[in-house]
Scaffold this motif. Sequence first.
Motif, short mmCIF file in Angstrom:
data_model
loop_
_atom_site.label_atom_id
_atom_site.label_comp_id
_atom_site.label_asym_id
_atom_site.label_seq_id
_atom_site.Cartn_x
_atom_site.Cartn_y
_atom_site.Cartn_z
N ILE A 17 11.20 7.20 -4.74
CA ILE A 17 10.12 6.57 -5.50
C ILE A 17 9.72 5.23 -4.87
N ILE A 18 10.72 4.45 -4.47
CA ILE A 18 10.44 3.14 -3.86
C ILE A 18 9.65 3.29 -2.56
N LEU A 19 10.08 4.22 -1.70
CA LEU A 19 9.41 4.41 -0.41
C LEU A 19 7.99 4.96 -0.59
N VAL A 20 7.83 5.90 -1.53
CA VAL A 20 6.49 6.43 -1.80
C VAL A 20 5.57 5.33 -2.30
N ALA A 21 6.07 4.50 -3.22
CA ALA A 21 5.26 3.40 -3.75
C ALA A 21 4.89 2.41 -2.65
N ALA A 22 5.85 2.10 -1.78
CA ALA A 22 5.57 1.17 -0.68
C ALA A 22 4.52 1.76 0.26
N GLY A 23 4.64 3.07 0.56
CA GLY A 23 3.66 3.71 1.44
C GLY A 23 2.27 3.70 0.85
N VAL A 24 2.15 3.96 -0.46
CA VAL A 24 0.85 3.94 -1.12
C VAL A 24 0.24 2.55 -1.08
N ILE A 25 1.07 1.52 -1.31
CA ILE A 25 0.57 0.14 -1.27
C ILE A 25 0.09 -0.21 0.13
N PHE A 26 0.85 0.17 1.16
CA PHE A 26 0.42 -0.08 2.54
C PHE A 26 -0.93 0.59 2.82
N ALA A 27 -1.09 1.82 2.34
CA ALA A 27 -2.34 2.55 2.57
C ALA A 27 -3.51 1.89 1.85
N LEU A 28 -3.30 1.49 0.59
CA LEU A 28 -4.37 0.84 -0.18
C LEU A 28 -4.75 -0.50 0.43
N ASN A 29 -3.76 -1.23 0.94
CA ASN A 29 -4.07 -2.51 1.61
C ASN A 29 -4.85 -2.28 2.90
N ALA A 30 -4.47 -1.23 3.64
CA ALA A 30 -5.16 -0.92 4.89
C ALA A 30 -6.60 -0.53 4.66
N LEU A 31 -6.89 0.09 3.51
CA LEU A 31 -8.25 0.51 3.17
C LEU A 31 -9.02 -0.58 2.43
N ASP A 32 -8.41 -1.77 2.32
CA ASP A 32 -9.02 -2.91 1.63
C ASP A 32 -9.34 -2.61 0.16
N ILE A 33 -8.59 -1.68 -0.41
CA ILE A 33 -8.76 -1.38 -1.84
C ILE A 33 -7.96 -2.37 -2.68
N THR A 34 -6.79 -2.74 -2.18
CA THR A 34 -5.95 -3.72 -2.86
C THR A 34 -5.51 -4.78 -1.86
#
Length: 240
Positions: A17-34
């Motif tokens: 769960i921790i790694l999936v959450a971290a990966g999603v956050i990295f992706a959202l930051n890369a897309l300038d969504i968050t």
Amino acid sequence: MKKVTVKFNFSSIIWGIILVAAGVIFALNALDITDIDIFFKGWWTLFIIIPCTINLFTERDIAGNLFGIALGVFLFLCARDILDYSMIWKLLLPAFVVIIGLKMLIKGIFGRKDWDDDDDDDDDDGDETLDREGKPPHTANAIFSSHRINYDGMVFHSAELNVIFGGAQLDLRKAIIEGDCKVRANSIFGGITVLVPDNVNVRVSSSNIFGGCSNKTTEHPDAHTIYVTSNSIFGGTSIK
């Protein structure tokens, strides 16, 4: 029909769960969504706090994990400039005392279950101070000294080794193993070595604070088992 039992690995689930959450956050930051800053001040202390918190519920090493959590929180507060790093040496001894006290409280309230053989009907009402024949274990104490116990050609049932600023060795390589056995190894600023025969299984239960227990033996199906309980503070137990 054969019944299938599914056992969940709590530690793997949490880490997943921790790694999936971290990966999603990295992706959202890369897309300038968050714009979530994962690498906040003191983020590295999570590599101490999170594993110890998970292990607190999945392992037997309660004292070691409690100390790890306390250390991680202290370092996090230091990294956030709330506490000063120089205080670690002042708080080290009180932390040891508190952790040992908590461990004794948990043991007294909830009890402690050491490795045991479910099929062994010779236990004396759960009294782990006695061996399978109702006899007390061979006890050896090494304080500022070394001690060696050799069971060549002798029947072995159980032993307890206590080491403080010293060392001890229990040699069972040529011992006569007639059934499952127990070894308790307690060390403070010391080391304990347990040498076992090639034709036995070894199961380990350990509780360590700045210490460890290594089991270098191999598994042998249908063989007798030696149950080793290791407790160490700035020490360790090696099983070969």
